[in-house]
Every structure is written in C-alpha cells, then in structure tokens.
Write an enzyme that holds these catalytic residues in place. Sequence first.
Site, PDB file in Angstrom:
ATOM      1  N   SER A  84       0.857  -1.196   0.000  1.00 19.88           N
ATOM      2  CA  SER A  84       0.000   0.000   0.000  1.00 19.88           C
ATOM      3  C   SER A  84       0.886   1.235   0.000  1.00 19.88           C
ATOM      4  CB  SER A  84      -0.854   0.008   1.272  1.00 19.88           C
ATOM      5  OG  SER A  84      -1.557   1.218   1.401  1.00 19.88           O
ATOM      6  N   TYR A 136      -2.548  -0.236  10.734  1.00 21.40           N
ATOM      7  CA  TYR A 136      -2.656  -0.654   9.325  1.00 21.40           C
ATOM      8  C   TYR A 136      -1.354  -0.341   8.585  1.00 21.40           C
ATOM      9  CZ  TYR A 136      -4.158  -0.926   4.452  1.00 21.40           C
ATOM     10  OH  TYR A 136      -4.248  -1.245   3.120  1.00 21.40           O
TER      11      TYR A 136
HETATM   12  P1  NDP Z   1     -11.457  -5.811  -0.285  1.00 22.38           P
HETATM   13  O1  NDP Z   1     -11.997  -5.676   1.098  1.00 22.38           O
HETATM   14  O2  NDP Z   1     -12.380  -5.603  -1.425  1.00 22.38           O
HETATM   15  O3  NDP Z   1     -10.721  -7.210  -0.455  1.00 22.38           O
HETATM   16  C1  NDP Z   1     -10.015  -7.814   0.602  1.00 22.38           C
HETATM   17  C2  NDP Z   1      -9.849  -9.280   0.273  1.00 22.38           C
HETATM   18  O4  NDP Z   1      -9.109  -9.890   1.348  1.00 22.38           O
HETATM   19  C3  NDP Z   1     -11.175 -10.010   0.156  1.00 22.38           C
HETATM   20  O5  NDP Z   1     -11.138 -10.841  -0.968  1.00 22.38           O
HETATM   21  C4  NDP Z   1     -11.231 -10.832   1.427  1.00 22.38           C
HETATM   22  O6  NDP Z   1     -11.891 -12.071   1.168  1.00 22.38           O
HETATM   23  C5  NDP Z   1      -9.757 -11.092   1.686  1.00 22.38           C
HETATM   24  N1  NDP Z   1      -9.508 -11.502   3.065  1.00 22.38           N
HETATM   25  C6  NDP Z   1      -9.694 -10.794   4.204  1.00 22.38           C
HETATM   26  N2  NDP Z   1      -9.416 -11.567   5.275  1.00 22.38           N
HETATM   27  C7  NDP Z   1      -9.022 -12.768   4.783  1.00 22.38           C
HETATM   28  C8  NDP Z   1      -8.605 -13.970   5.377  1.00 22.38           C
HETATM   29  N3  NDP Z   1      -8.527 -14.123   6.711  1.00 22.38           N
HETATM   30  N4  NDP Z   1      -8.288 -15.019   4.575  1.00 22.38           N
HETATM   31  C9  NDP Z   1      -8.385 -14.900   3.226  1.00 22.38           C
HETATM   32  N5  NDP Z   1      -8.760 -13.777   2.611  1.00 22.38           N
HETATM   33  C10 NDP Z   1      -9.086 -12.723   3.376  1.00 22.38           C
HETATM   34  O7  NDP Z   1     -10.264  -4.746  -0.350  1.00 22.38           O
HETATM   35  P2  NDP Z   1      -9.107  -4.459  -1.439  1.00 22.38           P
HETATM   36  O8  NDP Z   1      -9.352  -5.179  -2.667  1.00 22.38           O
HETATM   37  O9  NDP Z   1      -8.943  -3.005  -1.472  1.00 22.38           O
HETATM   38  O10 NDP Z   1      -7.829  -5.057  -0.678  1.00 22.38           O
HETATM   39  C11 NDP Z   1      -6.885  -5.925  -1.285  1.00 22.38           C
HETATM   40  C12 NDP Z   1      -5.492  -5.546  -0.795  1.00 22.38           C
HETATM   41  O11 NDP Z   1      -5.162  -4.254  -1.303  1.00 22.38           O
HETATM   42  C13 NDP Z   1      -5.354  -5.457   0.736  1.00 22.38           C
HETATM   43  O12 NDP Z   1      -4.148  -6.051   1.125  1.00 22.38           O
HETATM   44  C14 NDP Z   1      -5.327  -3.958   0.976  1.00 22.38           C
HETATM   45  O13 NDP Z   1      -4.650  -3.643   2.161  1.00 22.38           O
HETATM   46  C15 NDP Z   1      -4.598  -3.484  -0.254  1.00 22.38           C
HETATM   47  N6  NDP Z   1      -4.762  -2.068  -0.566  1.00 22.38           N
HETATM   48  C16 NDP Z   1      -6.001  -1.560  -0.869  1.00 22.38           C
HETATM   49  C17 NDP Z   1      -6.146  -0.207  -1.122  1.00 22.38           C
HETATM   50  C18 NDP Z   1      -7.483   0.409  -1.402  1.00 22.38           C
HETATM   51  O14 NDP Z   1      -7.613   1.646  -1.370  1.00 22.38           O
HETATM   52  N7  NDP Z   1      -8.506  -0.367  -1.701  1.00 22.38           N
HETATM   53  C19 NDP Z   1      -4.996   0.702  -1.109  1.00 22.38           C
HETATM   54  C20 NDP Z   1      -3.748   0.056  -0.802  1.00 22.38           C
HETATM   55  C21 NDP Z   1      -3.651  -1.263  -0.551  1.00 22.38           C
HETATM   56  P3  NDP Z   1     -12.885 -12.844   2.181  1.00 22.38           P
HETATM   57  O15 NDP Z   1     -13.499 -11.821   3.093  1.00 22.38           O
HETATM   58  O16 NDP Z   1     -13.853 -13.488   1.254  1.00 22.38           O
HETATM   59  O17 NDP Z   1     -12.009 -13.822   2.879  1.00 22.38           O
END
Ligand code: NDP
Length: 256
Positions: free
Chosen positions: A154, A167
Amino acid sequence: MTTQHSETIAPSDRKVVLITGASSGIGAAVATRLVTEGHLVVAGARRTDRLRELADGTADAAARSGGGLHPVRVDVTDRADVAAFVRTAHDRHGRVDVLIGNAGVMPLSRLDSLLVDEWDRMIDVNVRGLLHGIAAALPVFAAQGSGHFVTVASIGAHEVVPTGAVYCGTKYAAWAITEGLRQELDPSIRVTTISPGVVDSELADTITEAGAAEAMRAYRAHAIGPDAVASAVSYALAQPADVDVNEIVVRPVRQR
Ligand code: NDP
C-alpha cells in the site's frame, strides 16, 4: 471493471497464478484480468460464494483465452489452510508460477480507541497471512527453480496517517518482508511489491470507529478502479524472466 484491453498471451507464456483475497476489490480485478489474458488462476478467499460468482463471470473470457479460474476456500490466518491452498494448486496444475499475497483488512482507528482485537486482526491477515503464503510457496519455487512473489502492500507502506498506525505498520511490515525476500532469494525467483493508493473496493467496510469511517469517506472520494492495479500486476508478470519489477506505486493523480 474493464478488461477489454487485455491481450491474450501465447500458450507458452501461460502461468499458474495463486491469488489470496480474490473474492472482491483488487484481488477479483487481478484475477479477472489474468484469466482474460489466458493465465490459470487459483482464486482464494473465505467467501466461496463470491469466488464461484467470479468463476462464472470469467468463464466466457476463459473459454476465449485458454485460461481458467479455480476457486479455493482459504483463510490466510491459518498456516495449514494456506499450505493446503498452495498444495491444491500444485496438485491440479503440476506447478505454481506466481503467488499474489493480496488478502488484507483495514479497520482503521486511533490507537487510544484501544480496538485491540482489530489491531490483532490486521496483524494476523496482513502480516501473518502474507508470511504463511511465503512459507507455503518458497519450497515449491525453490524445487522448480522459478517463481514470482507479488505482494499487494500500500501507499501506507510509505507514509503513516492518523488512524492508520497499525494498518500502516502492517503494510510497512509487508513491504519490508517482501524486500528482504527479494534480497535473499536466488535470481530465478522474482519478487514484486505493488503499492496502491486509494482504490475502489470493500476495504473500508471493516472500519468500526465512527471518526475514522467519516474521514475515510472523504479520503476515498477520488478512488481509482481496481483495474489500475490489475494492469500493474499484469505488467510485472509479463516481463522476461531476467527482469524483476521490484515495486510499482499506483495511485489517483489527485492523491498527493
Ligand atoms: P477488499 O476488502 O475488497 O478485499 C479484501 C480481500 O481480502 C477479500 O477478498 C477478502 O476475502 C480477503 N480476506 C480478508 N481476510 C481474509 C482472510 N482471513 N483469509 C483470506 N482472505 C481474506 O479490499 P481491497 O481489494 O482493497 O484489498 C486488497 C489488498 O489491497 C489489501 O491487502 C489492501 O490492504 C490493499 N490495498 C487496498 C487499497 C485500497 O484503497 N482499496 C490501497 C492500498 C492497498 P474474504 O473476506 O472473502 O475472505
């Protein structure tokens, strides 16, 4: 989500790509892009209904490109689960070419709110979850003499903001672990960090602290679509084997 610009790869360039957190947001966009290009994606997350929807939604693109998407339930906080995720992919395809450590949560809050359980969850998913993937895939990559780790860190791996202490701490850790991995590994294994700025996704839905949620609404007003991150991942994967894209920062032009 736009995928119509993706070009189909030659069958010899087809990779087996594992993605954690593929059920929404960035992970789902990356999975869709890679299937459209012709890669074989093993899509992991806990919400298997969403993964099945993704498989259905990409079926036509897979038929056209020769790629595919196989949904697998995985909780990245469980080391055995992540090992089974990698094993399942290896058993199915006979190899693993890329592991994208993307799963993450972001329940932002001030430290003095003492939402300690949420701090623990961020550490468990964003740091331990990433390490579980590295532990599971490293022996496979070493035995193959090839592989590619991609970490979705990030902008929060480079700067700290109020309510983001924990975070950002987890994202600094993700950045450091991935950079350390790059320095230690044999050059046959590539390592890439993708550092997105604010991207449209479900990430802010986990915020429970009212002040942090309110601040986040304004912060996210200029979010870009997750396909921008999918393009960055696609670029890193498409480079020749002797080219390692170490980090890509991709953020909205209006995010300073
Ligand atoms: P979302 O919340 O849309 O996606 C997060 C994903 O992580 C989901 O698919 C969720 O799946 C999965 N997840 C969460 N907990 C678990 C777990 N215990 N086991 C397996 N999977 C898990 O957010 P984003 O797409 O934005 O996030 C994706 C990545 O991008 C993250 O690492 C985030 O920190 C990073 N990021 C995002 C930014 C943004 O502005 N959106 C900016 C910078 C970085 P499920 O709940 O089905 O398990």
